[in-house]
Scaffold this active site. Structure first.
Site, short mmCIF file in Angstrom:
data_model
loop_
_atom_site.label_atom_id
_atom_site.label_comp_id
_atom_site.label_asym_id
_atom_site.label_seq_id
_atom_site.Cartn_x
_atom_site.Cartn_y
_atom_site.Cartn_z
N ARG A 1 0.85 -1.20 0.00
CA ARG A 1 0.00 0.00 0.00
C ARG A 1 0.88 1.25 0.00
O ARG A 1 0.61 2.23 -0.67
CB ARG A 1 -0.94 0.00 1.22
CG ARG A 1 -1.62 1.34 1.46
CD ARG A 1 -2.88 1.29 2.33
NE ARG A 1 -2.80 0.37 3.43
CZ ARG A 1 -2.09 0.55 4.56
NH1 ARG A 1 -1.39 1.65 4.73
NH2 ARG A 1 -2.07 -0.36 5.50
N TYR B 1 -17.17 16.85 -14.58
CA TYR B 1 -17.56 15.44 -14.71
C TYR B 1 -18.63 15.09 -13.64
O TYR B 1 -18.49 15.50 -12.47
CB TYR B 1 -16.32 14.57 -14.52
CG TYR B 1 -16.59 13.09 -14.50
CD1 TYR B 1 -16.94 12.42 -15.67
CD2 TYR B 1 -16.51 12.37 -13.32
CE1 TYR B 1 -17.21 11.06 -15.65
CE2 TYR B 1 -16.77 11.01 -13.29
CZ TYR B 1 -17.12 10.36 -14.46
OH TYR B 1 -17.38 9.02 -14.43
N ASP C 1 -8.17 18.71 -13.65
CA ASP C 1 -8.50 17.39 -14.19
C ASP C 1 -8.16 17.43 -15.68
O ASP C 1 -8.83 18.08 -16.47
CB ASP C 1 -9.99 17.10 -13.97
CG ASP C 1 -10.41 15.71 -14.45
OD1 ASP C 1 -9.73 15.17 -15.34
OD2 ASP C 1 -11.41 15.18 -13.94
N LYS D 1 -9.35 6.42 -19.18
CA LYS D 1 -9.70 6.95 -20.49
C LYS D 1 -8.50 6.86 -21.43
O LYS D 1 -8.04 5.78 -21.72
CB LYS D 1 -10.24 8.37 -20.33
CG LYS D 1 -11.23 8.54 -19.16
CD LYS D 1 -12.52 7.76 -19.32
CE LYS D 1 -13.37 7.69 -18.06
NZ LYS D 1 -13.68 8.95 -17.42
C1 LIG Z 1 -14.16 9.31 -16.10
C2 LIG Z 1 -13.76 10.61 -15.53
C3 LIG Z 1 -13.50 10.75 -14.17
C4 LIG Z 1 -13.68 9.61 -13.18
O1 LIG Z 1 -12.76 8.59 -13.40
P1 LIG Z 1 -13.03 7.02 -13.10
O2 LIG Z 1 -11.77 6.37 -13.56
O3 LIG Z 1 -14.24 6.62 -13.87
O4 LIG Z 1 -13.26 6.89 -11.63
C5 LIG Z 1 -13.08 11.99 -13.71
N1 LIG Z 1 -12.94 13.04 -14.55
C6 LIG Z 1 -13.20 12.94 -15.87
C7 LIG Z 1 -13.01 14.12 -16.75
C8 LIG Z 1 -13.61 11.72 -16.41
O5 LIG Z 1 -13.89 11.64 -17.72
#
Ligand SMILES: *Cc1c(COP(=O)(O)O)cnc(C)c1O
Length: 382
Positions: free
Chosen positions: A45, A97, A169, A194
């Protein structure tokens, strides 16, 4: 080192113990100590060599001091917000998001962290929303699904004047096209599920801290709360990231062709894409990012038409998520943004007939033909 080289040779590019060119999956939870307290790794961890290779790689790619890998993008966002405390106030991009909205609105509110959702594409609005207890500005650019763009340098300037941290983000642009730390951000995070993973086979989140001090604080949260990424998933991400550059370049070309088709199609209303010169964020995005990415939203007349289009496409997969080799299609109002109350959705401009696509690596001519046939048949049925 240039970006494409860094994707392959950044971080720990080969195993220091065996020379293996692909970092091994160290499937181990604990490590033998050479005497009490004498160890390189202690407990997985706290640190695992496979995860660490990924963490150093993302830190290099974003130009930060330390990187951290989490079990999802939401775990990464959660750990980042856990840097703050009860009574602190955060400013967050208004069409952020859906999951980010939910965790702030429904979970962190329970712990006394207050959030105001503001239009960060307008720096003046941000400046006016700052309160004495404001500690950070959390920005997503471009946003989901309307591709609204925030000027990172302008927001960072306002943040510096007021002693606030800037958190970005960077999921949509990826570190290949946009590096927020260069524009003044303190923390950059990703849903690595993604584009970074890129193959629809891993759920993961990454965070990069600009300096060592913030890095120490984030490591303390990561180790204390424990939402770490497993070794196998870390390895999958390292593997995905090696081809990020070539994927993003190809996606850029494919998307340009699909966008041209959409803007010329009579059944399509608005097209949201920062690469269009009439997009309100075009100039700012061009100033701070090297490419416009593969996310496009467009409107058709009604939700029925949107649903019919989704039923008829053959190469676009109806699915949540984005950024994969497969092109994906969704209706934000019914899917990714369903957790946002309907009035707020309409306020933000997320219409019922809004369709979002994530352009992948198929032949763009097939993608265009697919959209064309799906829209043609949907018209006959009306
Ligand atoms: C998908 C997404 C998230 C969340 O991520 P997960 O891997 O699904 O938990 C956060 N910000 C953006 C812009 C996203 O597209």
């Amino acid at each position: 080192m240039r970006k494409k080289t860094q994707l392959i040779h950044g971080g720990v590019s080969r195993d220091p113990y065996t020379g293996a060119v692909s970092i091994p999956i160290y499937q181990a939870s604990t490590f033998k100590q050479d005497g009490v307290g004498n160890f390189k790794y202690e407990y997985a961890r706290t640190g695992n060599p496979t995860r660490e290779a990924l963490e150093q790689l993302i830190a290099d790619l974003e130009g930060g001091a330390r990187g951290f890998a989490f079990a999802s993008g939401m775990a990464a966002i959660t750990a980042t917000v856990q840097l703050f405390r009860s009574g602190d106030h955060l400013l967050v991009t208004d069409d952020v998001y859906g999951g980010t909205f939910r965790v702030m609105d429904k979970i962190f509110s329970r712990f006394g962290i207050e959030v105001s959702f503001v239009d960060t594409s307008d720096p003046e609005t941000v400046r006016q929303a700052i309160r004495p207890e404001t500690r950070a500005i959390f920005v997503e650019t471009p946003t989901n699904p309307l591709l609204k763009v925030t000027d990172l340098a302008a927001i960072s300037g306002i943040a510096k004047e007021n002693g606030l941290k800037v958190i970005v983000d960077n999921t949509f642009s990826t570190p290949y096209w946009q590096n927020p730390i260069e524009h003044g951000a303190d923390i950059v995070l990703h849903s690595a599920t993604k584009y970074l993973g890129g193959h629809s086979d891993v759920v993961a989140g990454l965070v990069v801290a600009k300096d060592e001090q913030l890095g120490e604080e984030l490591h303390f949260v990561q180790n204390s709360t424990g939402g770490v990424l497993a070794p196998h998933d870390s390895w999958l991400l390292i593997r995905g990231i090696k081809t990020l550059g070539i994927r993003m370049e190809e996606i850029e070309q494919n998307t340009a062709q699909v966008v041209r088709f959409l803007t010329e199609h009579e059944a399509v209303g608005k097209v949201y894409y920062p690469g269009l010169t009439d997009h309100p964020g075009h100039d700012v995005h061009q100033k701070q990012a090297g490419g416009f990415g593969g996310m496009v939203s467009f409107t058709v007349e009604s939700q029925e038409k949107a649903l019919s289009l989704l039923e008829k496409v053959r190469y676009f997969t109806l699915a949540e998520s984005l950024g994969a080799v497969e092109s994906l299609i969704s209706i934000p109002a019914l899917m990714t943004h369903a957790s946002i109350p309907v009035e707020r959705r309409h306020e933000l401009g997320i219409e019922d007939g809004l369709v979002r696509i994530s352009v992948g690596l198929e032949d763009p001519l097939d993608l265009i033909e697919d959209l064309e046939q799906a829209m043609a048949t949907s018209e006959i049925h009306v």
